[in-house]
Design a protein around this motif. Structure first.
Motif, PDB file in Angstrom:
ATOM      1  N   MET A   1     -48.232 112.475  37.443  1.00  0.00           N
ATOM      2  CA  MET A   1     -48.254 111.193  38.144  1.00  0.00           C
ATOM      3  C   MET A   1     -47.161 110.296  37.575  1.00  0.00           C
ATOM      4  O   MET A   1     -46.957 110.223  36.367  1.00  0.00           O
ATOM      5  N   ASN A   2     -46.455 109.599  38.455  1.00  0.00           N
ATOM      6  CA  ASN A   2     -45.402 108.698  38.042  1.00  0.00           C
ATOM      7  C   ASN A   2     -46.000 107.369  37.614  1.00  0.00           C
ATOM      8  O   ASN A   2     -46.421 106.573  38.429  1.00  0.00           O
ATOM      9  N   ARG A   3     -46.035 107.136  36.329  1.00  0.00           N
ATOM     10  CA  ARG A   3     -46.653 105.921  35.801  1.00  0.00           C
ATOM     11  C   ARG A   3     -45.604 104.823  35.663  1.00  0.00           C
ATOM     12  O   ARG A   3     -44.478 105.061  35.258  1.00  0.00           O
ATOM     13  N   THR A   4     -46.010 103.598  35.994  1.00  0.00           N
ATOM     14  CA  THR A   4     -45.096 102.478  35.857  1.00  0.00           C
ATOM     15  C   THR A   4     -44.819 102.198  34.387  1.00  0.00           C
ATOM     16  O   THR A   4     -45.666 102.394  33.524  1.00  0.00           O
ATOM     17  N   THR A   5     -43.599 101.758  34.088  1.00  0.00           N
ATOM     18  CA  THR A   5     -43.225 101.511  32.704  1.00  0.00           C
ATOM     19  C   THR A   5     -43.192 100.021  32.368  1.00  0.00           C
ATOM     20  O   THR A   5     -43.079  99.640  31.222  1.00  0.00           O
ATOM     21  N   THR A   6     -43.253  99.183  33.377  1.00  0.00           N
ATOM     22  CA  THR A   6     -43.232  97.750  33.132  1.00  0.00           C
ATOM     23  C   THR A   6     -44.569  97.278  32.583  1.00  0.00           C
ATOM     24  O   THR A   6     -45.609  97.829  32.884  1.00  0.00           O
ATOM     25  N   SER A   7     -44.525  96.218  31.743  1.00  0.00           N
ATOM     26  CA  SER A   7     -45.763  95.706  31.174  1.00  0.00           C
ATOM     27  C   SER A   7     -46.543  94.885  32.186  1.00  0.00           C
ATOM     28  O   SER A   7     -47.738  94.672  32.026  1.00  0.00           O
ATOM     29  N   SER A   8     -45.877  94.398  33.226  1.00  0.00           N
ATOM     30  CA  SER A   8     -46.554  93.639  34.270  1.00  0.00           C
ATOM     31  C   SER A   8     -47.088  94.595  35.320  1.00  0.00           C
ATOM     32  O   SER A   8     -46.331  95.205  36.072  1.00  0.00           O
ATOM     33  N   ILE A   9     -48.410  94.736  35.365  1.00  0.00           N
ATOM     34  CA  ILE A   9     -49.038  95.684  36.277  1.00  0.00           C
ATOM     35  C   ILE A   9     -49.335  95.030  37.624  1.00  0.00           C
ATOM     36  O   ILE A   9     -49.190  95.647  38.680  1.00  0.00           O
ATOM     37  N   ILE A  10     -49.746  93.765  37.583  1.00  0.00           N
ATOM     38  CA  ILE A  10     -50.065  93.017  38.807  1.00  0.00           C
ATOM     39  C   ILE A  10     -49.330  91.681  38.751  1.00  0.00           C
ATOM     40  O   ILE A  10     -49.425  90.966  37.757  1.00  0.00           O
ATOM     41  N   THR A  11     -48.596  91.370  39.806  1.00  0.00           N
ATOM     42  CA  THR A  11     -47.923  90.079  39.912  1.00  0.00           C
ATOM     43  C   THR A  11     -48.259  89.464  41.262  1.00  0.00           C
ATOM     44  O   THR A  11     -47.970  90.054  42.311  1.00  0.00           O
ATOM     45  N   ILE A  12     -48.877  88.297  41.234  1.00  0.00           N
ATOM     46  CA  ILE A  12     -49.268  87.590  42.455  1.00  0.00           C
ATOM     47  C   ILE A  12     -48.455  86.309  42.522  1.00  0.00           C
ATOM     48  O   ILE A  12     -48.449  85.510  41.581  1.00  0.00           O
ATOM     49  N   THR A  13     -47.745  86.131  43.635  1.00  0.00           N
ATOM     50  CA  THR A  13     -46.806  85.029  43.764  1.00  0.00           C
ATOM     51  C   THR A  13     -47.141  84.176  44.984  1.00  0.00           C
ATOM     52  O   THR A  13     -47.071  84.664  46.122  1.00  0.00           O
ATOM     53  N   ASP A  14     -47.520  82.929  44.735  1.00  0.00           N
ATOM     54  CA  ASP A  14     -47.775  81.951  45.807  1.00  0.00           C
ATOM     55  C   ASP A  14     -48.672  82.529  46.907  1.00  0.00           C
ATOM     56  O   ASP A  14     -48.417  82.337  48.098  1.00  0.00           O
TER      57      ASP A  14
ATOM     58  N   LEU B   1     -57.545  81.275  49.864  1.00  0.00           N
ATOM     59  CA  LEU B   1     -56.724  81.230  48.654  1.00  0.00           C
ATOM     60  C   LEU B   1     -55.573  80.263  48.885  1.00  0.00           C
ATOM     61  O   LEU B   1     -54.987  80.238  49.978  1.00  0.00           O
ATOM     62  N   ARG B   2     -55.231  79.502  47.830  1.00  0.00           N
ATOM     63  CA  ARG B   2     -54.219  78.458  47.964  1.00  0.00           C
ATOM     64  C   ARG B   2     -53.131  78.639  46.903  1.00  0.00           C
ATOM     65  O   ARG B   2     -53.327  78.310  45.731  1.00  0.00           O
ATOM     66  N   ALA B   3     -52.007  79.206  47.295  1.00  0.00           N
ATOM     67  CA  ALA B   3     -50.834  79.315  46.420  1.00  0.00           C
ATOM     68  C   ALA B   3     -51.191  79.823  45.020  1.00  0.00           C
ATOM     69  O   ALA B   3     -50.841  79.220  44.005  1.00  0.00           O
ATOM     70  N   VAL B   4     -51.885  80.946  44.962  1.00  0.00           N
ATOM     71  CA  VAL B   4     -52.307  81.538  43.689  1.00  0.00           C
ATOM     72  C   VAL B   4     -51.141  82.281  43.041  1.00  0.00           C
ATOM     73  O   VAL B   4     -50.465  83.083  43.693  1.00  0.00           O
ATOM     74  N   ASN B   5     -50.913  82.011  41.772  1.00  0.00           N
ATOM     75  CA  ASN B   5     -49.917  82.731  40.976  1.00  0.00           C
ATOM     76  C   ASN B   5     -50.621  83.335  39.767  1.00  0.00           C
ATOM     77  O   ASN B   5     -51.357  82.644  39.053  1.00  0.00           O
ATOM     78  N   LEU B   6     -50.387  84.625  39.552  1.00  0.00           N
ATOM     79  CA  LEU B   6     -51.109  85.319  38.483  1.00  0.00           C
ATOM     80  C   LEU B   6     -50.339  86.581  38.097  1.00  0.00           C
ATOM     81  O   LEU B   6     -49.836  87.304  38.960  1.00  0.00           O
ATOM     82  N   THR B   7     -50.232  86.817  36.800  1.00  0.00           N
ATOM     83  CA  THR B   7     -49.630  88.049  36.297  1.00  0.00           C
ATOM     84  C   THR B   7     -50.609  88.703  35.331  1.00  0.00           C
ATOM     85  O   THR B   7     -51.156  88.036  34.445  1.00  0.00           O
ATOM     86  N   VAL B   8     -50.835  90.002  35.510  1.00  0.00           N
ATOM     87  CA  VAL B   8     -51.735  90.763  34.645  1.00  0.00           C
ATOM     88  C   VAL B   8     -50.928  91.883  34.005  1.00  0.00           C
ATOM     89  O   VAL B   8     -50.238  92.650  34.705  1.00  0.00           O
ATOM     90  N   THR B   9     -50.998  91.988  32.692  1.00  0.00           N
ATOM     91  CA  THR B   9     -50.203  92.977  31.975  1.00  0.00           C
ATOM     92  C   THR B   9     -51.004  94.247  31.700  1.00  0.00           C
ATOM     93  O   THR B   9     -52.231  94.266  31.792  1.00  0.00           O
ATOM     94  N   ARG B  10     -50.284  95.291  31.352  1.00  0.00           N
ATOM     95  CA  ARG B  10     -50.899  96.589  31.106  1.00  0.00           C
ATOM     96  C   ARG B  10     -51.978  96.510  30.028  1.00  0.00           C
ATOM     97  O   ARG B  10     -51.771  95.927  28.958  1.00  0.00           O
ATOM     98  N   GLY B  11     -53.150  97.070  30.326  1.00  0.00           N
ATOM     99  CA  GLY B  11     -54.230  97.133  29.363  1.00  0.00           C
ATOM    100  C   GLY B  11     -55.052  95.862  29.230  1.00  0.00           C
ATOM    101  O   GLY B  11     -56.017  95.826  28.460  1.00  0.00           O
ATOM    102  N   GLU B  12     -54.707  94.827  29.977  1.00  0.00           N
ATOM    103  CA  GLU B  12     -55.420  93.561  29.879  1.00  0.00           C
ATOM    104  C   GLU B  12     -56.744  93.631  30.639  1.00  0.00           C
ATOM    105  O   GLU B  12     -56.844  94.284  31.673  1.00  0.00           O
ATOM    106  N   VAL B  13     -57.754  92.956  30.117  1.00  0.00           N
ATOM    107  CA  VAL B  13     -59.057  92.855  30.768  1.00  0.00           C
ATOM    108  C   VAL B  13     -59.253  91.402  31.188  1.00  0.00           C
ATOM    109  O   VAL B  13     -59.465  90.529  30.354  1.00  0.00           O
ATOM    110  N   VAL B  14     -59.143  91.160  32.491  1.00  0.00           N
ATOM    111  CA  VAL B  14     -59.160  89.801  33.031  1.00  0.00           C
ATOM    112  C   VAL B  14     -60.423  89.603  33.860  1.00  0.00           C
ATOM    113  O   VAL B  14     -60.774  90.449  34.683  1.00  0.00           O
TER     114      VAL B  14
END
Length: 276
Positions: free
Chosen positions: A1-14, A25-38
């Motif tokens: 499986m081709n795994r992503t190498t960037t630390s940002s796994i999820i990026t939500i923009t506006d 939802l109203r202009a939500v911005n959120l970044t979740v990094t690899r291995g984070e429990v949010v």
């Protein structure tokens, strides 16, 4: 499986989402990094489930963008979107098991993307996948119930089966939508601790919606508070007080008795939602 190498796994923009005249939802911005429990924390109707559904590609933004594992969800064709969903597992509030199937068959449905054609009965599944399913059941402590019907299990056990099913996807991201809303406190602790342990073992990135403040404070790396579709709090859990967390619900400061009353109301609301 081709795994992503960037630390940002999820990026939500506006991210903005409208359902007719209702803005969920109203202009939500959120970044979740690899291995984070949010944990997404907030009352029913605050936008938690809608946000999770955008991460999984079950909803598309009215405005803004959602990038998961390096791919813009809204730009993906159906085949590519299905492929991405194979890397993002979802655990639901109401378990979503097939009651008449055995526990191990329910777990095997998590591997449907890896086989061709329908599967009718346990004997039609490849031996290696059956062994993998049993391994996951062993991990969640239910190997001894593998050949029982799913509807013979308690609610907490069924949610552990759902976790095993999610693991059959070999996911990189695990989403959980109010996974313990219909469970008693003891079962809730077991399920949430199990998710946390498995996430650490596998390096999974976890985004989970909850309404139980105590559980969120004791379990997550980071809390994102939502109110009326807007992010009103985004902070590491370490050092976060109950009073500060309760501001998500519009309560600036509460006494111990008031806090207990609010928690009770939220638990009742979650149980009613689970039965609807």
């Amino acid at each position: 499986m081709n795994r992503t190498t960037t630390s940002s796994i999820i990026t939500i923009t506006d991210l903005t989402k409208d359902f007719g005249e209702t803005r969920a939802l109203r202009a939500v911005n959120l970044t979740v990094t690899r291995g984070e429990v949010v944990v997404l924390l907030g009352l029913s109707g605050s936008g938690k489930s809608t946000l999770l559904r955008h991460i999984d590609g079950l909803e598309m933004p009215t405005e803004g963008d959602v990038t998961v594992l390096g791919q813009s969800v809204r730009s993906l064709r159906p085949t590519a979107l299905r492929s991405l969903r194979g890397r993002v597992a979802m655990i639901f509030q109401q378990f979503e098991l097939v009651p008449s199937l055995t526990v191990v068959e329910n777990v095997l449905t998590g591997a449907l993307a890896r086989v061709r054609g329908p599967r009718l009965g346990l004997s039609t599944w490849p031996k290696n996948l059956k062994q993998e399913a049993l391994t996951h059941l062993d991990r969640v402590g239910l190997l001894h119930r593998a050949y029982n019907r799913a509807d013979q299990l308690s609610g907490g056990q069924q949610q552990r089966v759902a976790i095993a099913r999610a693991l059959m996807q070999n996911p990189e991201v695990l989403l959980a939508d109010e996974p313990v809303a219909s469970l008693d406190p003891e079962s809730s602790d077991v399920v949430m601790n199990l998710i946390r342990e498995i996430a650490a073992e596998r390096g999974l990135t976890v985004v989970c919606s909850l309404h139980q403040v105590d559980l969120a404070l004791g379990w997550s790396d980071r809390i994102v508070g939502l109110r009326h579709g807007e992010v009103v709090l985004d902070t590491p859990t370490t050092g976060l007080s109950r009073d500060r967390a309760m501001e998500i619900y519009g309560h600036v400061s509460v006494s111990t008795s008031e806090f207990a009353a609010i928690e009770s109301e939220l638990s009742v609301a979650g149980a009613v939602g689970a039965g609807s």
